[in-house]
Scaffold this active site. Structure first.
Site, mmCIF file in Angstrom:
data_model
loop_
_atom_site.group_PDB
_atom_site.id
_atom_site.type_symbol
_atom_site.label_atom_id
_atom_site.label_comp_id
_atom_site.label_asym_id
_atom_site.label_seq_id
_atom_site.Cartn_x
_atom_site.Cartn_y
_atom_site.Cartn_z
ATOM 1 N N CYS A 1 -7.600 -5.410 0.715
ATOM 2 C CA CYS A 1 -6.283 -4.765 0.779
ATOM 3 C C CYS A 1 -5.272 -5.799 0.297
ATOM 4 O O CYS A 1 -5.454 -6.367 -0.773
ATOM 5 C CB CYS A 1 -5.989 -4.221 2.179
ATOM 6 S SG CYS A 1 -6.094 -5.445 3.503
ATOM 7 N N ARG B 1 -6.194 -4.116 6.553
ATOM 8 C CA ARG B 1 -6.617 -2.731 6.376
ATOM 9 C C ARG B 1 -8.085 -2.640 5.978
ATOM 10 O O ARG B 1 -8.819 -1.745 6.425
ATOM 11 C CB ARG B 1 -5.716 -2.045 5.329
ATOM 12 C CG ARG B 1 -4.302 -1.807 5.804
ATOM 13 C CD ARG B 1 -3.369 -1.360 4.679
ATOM 14 N NE ARG B 1 -2.987 -2.452 3.803
ATOM 15 C CZ ARG B 1 -2.146 -2.333 2.774
ATOM 16 N NH1 ARG B 1 -1.610 -1.150 2.498
ATOM 17 N NH2 ARG B 1 -1.831 -3.384 2.037
#
Length: 271
Positions: free
Chosen positions: A229, A234
């Site tokens: 990410c 994430r």
């Protein structure tokens, strides 16, 4: 302790208080102070990041990790359960950290504190501390990660599948958080939050449905999967999902913070 990777709240409640169980809360400190799983210890997400620009998401040093896990009371026999208050990205990153230090006894609480509270499981608000151990990280398992140089070689060889867990606007380059926007050559976009069920307290959606959605965009586990990410937060969730699907996975912890700030790395923009 024989617990699955993806652990339901009912399964965790059944083993609360058992020896060799370590529950780690990677959510926000104010959320932890209000309510957490009984026995859970709060861990600041910054403790599992190197925190140095341009790639703050890299793994901390062996010494830093030894200090952290000694403070948390980790032993070789400990089964670690991780959760957070955001659907699982920080918890997933902790799974990757545990893999990196060679500790394979762990579970991911499905839905984190949101599902725990929604199912009216027991809670407490007082802070917990562990009985410290002398845990030494003797080596880092580099097989669960990929460096920028290794990824460049793999892209040229077309030997990996790349899962971009950022927002679609970050992927196309419409939104740039680093000096350059766009995505890695050959990467496909599947934002991490798509895998979460907002109608079911941020639990993971059905894994077989996720598998089919990923297959439709070219991610199928037939090659090593690389996920990233901006700083490998994430993509902590996507790391866990890939493990749950039984796919070979490597985290690119440098992520776009490293790639997008390097003027010499190849990038693509648009769809």
């Amino acid at each position: 302790m024989d617990l699955p990777l993806i652990l339901e709240p009912s399964e965790l409640q059944a083993v609360l208080g058992q020896a060799d169980l370590l529950i780690l809360d990677l959510g926000k400190s104010d959320t932890y102070q209000q309510a957490h799983v009984p026995g859970a210890i709060s861990v600041a997400p910054g403790d599992i990041q190197l925190g140095i620009k341009p790639a703050p998401g890299l793994l901390p040093t062996q010494q830093q990790l030894s200090i952290l896990f000694s403070r948390l009371g980790l032993t070789q026999d400990t089964h670690v359960v991780v959760y957070d208050d955001d659907g699982g990205p920080w918890a997933g990153r902790m799974i990757w950290v545990l893999d990196s230090i060679g500790h394979k006894n762990y579970s991911f609480l499905n839905g984190g504190i949101h599902s725990w509270l929604a199912e009216q499981r027991p809670i407490e608000s007082q802070a917990n501390t562990a009985t410290a151990t002398e845990y030494k990280v003797a080596a880092i398992d580099e097989s669960v990660s990929i460096t920028q140089a290794q990824l460049l070689t793999a892209i040229e060889a077309e030997s990996v599948q790349i899962w971009d867990a950022r927002s679609h606007k970050e992927y196309t380059g419409e939104k740039a958080v680093s000096k350059r926007g766009g995505h890695l050559p050959g990467a496909v976009s599947y934002e991490f939050s798509i895998a979460l069920d907002s109608d079911n307290h941020l639990k993971l959606r059905d894994l077989e449905v996720i598998r089919k959605e990923l297959a439709a965009i070219g991610i199928n586990g037939e090659q090593t999967l690389v996920s990233h990410c901006q700083t490998h937060r994430r993509s902590g969730l996507t790391y866990v999902i890939a493990k749950a699907l039984g796919w070979p996975m490597q985290a690119y912890a440098g992520s776009w913070a490293q790639w997008g700030n390097d003027p010499d790395t190849p990038i693509e923009t648009g769809e």
